[in-house]
Design a protein around this motif. Structure first.
Motif, PDB file in Angstrom:
ATOM      1  N   LEU A   6      14.822  46.023 -43.527  1.00  0.00           N
ATOM      2  CA  LEU A   6      14.861  44.974 -42.516  1.00  0.00           C
ATOM      3  C   LEU A   6      16.182  44.216 -42.570  1.00  0.00           C
ATOM      4  O   LEU A   6      16.786  43.911 -41.536  1.00  0.00           O
ATOM      5  N   HIS A   7      16.660  43.955 -43.774  1.00  0.00           N
ATOM      6  CA  HIS A   7      17.928  43.244 -43.954  1.00  0.00           C
ATOM      7  C   HIS A   7      19.101  44.041 -43.373  1.00  0.00           C
ATOM      8  O   HIS A   7      19.917  43.498 -42.621  1.00  0.00           O
ATOM      9  N   SER A  10      18.899  44.193 -39.583  1.00  0.00           N
ATOM     10  CA  SER A  10      19.303  42.903 -39.012  1.00  0.00           C
ATOM     11  C   SER A  10      20.819  42.743 -39.030  1.00  0.00           C
ATOM     12  O   SER A  10      21.416  42.276 -38.057  1.00  0.00           O
ATOM     13  N   SER A  70      17.786  36.899 -42.465  1.00  0.00           N
ATOM     14  CA  SER A  70      18.735  37.759 -41.762  1.00  0.00           C
ATOM     15  C   SER A  70      18.128  38.268 -40.451  1.00  0.00           C
ATOM     16  O   SER A  70      18.849  38.454 -39.470  1.00  0.00           O
ATOM     17  N   ALA A  71      16.813  38.470 -40.408  1.00  0.00           N
ATOM     18  CA  ALA A  71      16.161  38.845 -39.153  1.00  0.00           C
ATOM     19  C   ALA A  71      16.241  37.705 -38.139  1.00  0.00           C
ATOM     20  O   ALA A  71      16.487  37.937 -36.947  1.00  0.00           O
ATOM     21  N   ALA A  74      19.659  37.706 -36.780  1.00  0.00           N
ATOM     22  CA  ALA A  74      19.840  38.785 -35.810  1.00  0.00           C
ATOM     23  C   ALA A  74      19.269  38.397 -34.451  1.00  0.00           C
ATOM     24  O   ALA A  74      19.880  38.666 -33.414  1.00  0.00           O
TER      25      ALA A  74
END
Length: 87
Positions: A6-7, A10, A70-71, A74
């Motif tokens: 996910l990081h 993002s 970070s998501a 994003a």
């Protein structure tokens, strides 16, 4: 989806947004071309590194809290880019 993936995803979105904003900045009148080019190159580098990390499965010790932040970054970067392009 695990936190590391996910990081990196993002960061890929942030890099693409930054690169696109840099490109739009270089095309604008009365704006520093150097600043726009720096943003475009920086965004492209961030995107390339993120794709490399996703493809190779590089191990990252990313906490869930960091991945969520970070998501969020994003989402904000992509929404800002959409505002620049379509507003």
């Amino acid at each position: 989806m695990d936190a590391a993936r996910l990081h990196h995803l993002s960061l890929l979105l942030v890099g693409v947004s930054l690169g696109l904003n840099g490109y739009v900045t270089t095309r604008a009148n009365g704006v520093s071309v150097v600043a726009g080019a720096a943003a475009a190159v920086g965004g492209a580098l961030l995107a390339v590194v993120s794709v490399y990390s996703l493809v190779t499965g590089a191990e990252s010790n990313v906490e869930t809290r960091v991945a969520m932040l970070s998501a969020l970054g994003a989402v904000l970067a992509v929404s800002g880019t959409l505002l620049v392009l379509f507003a």
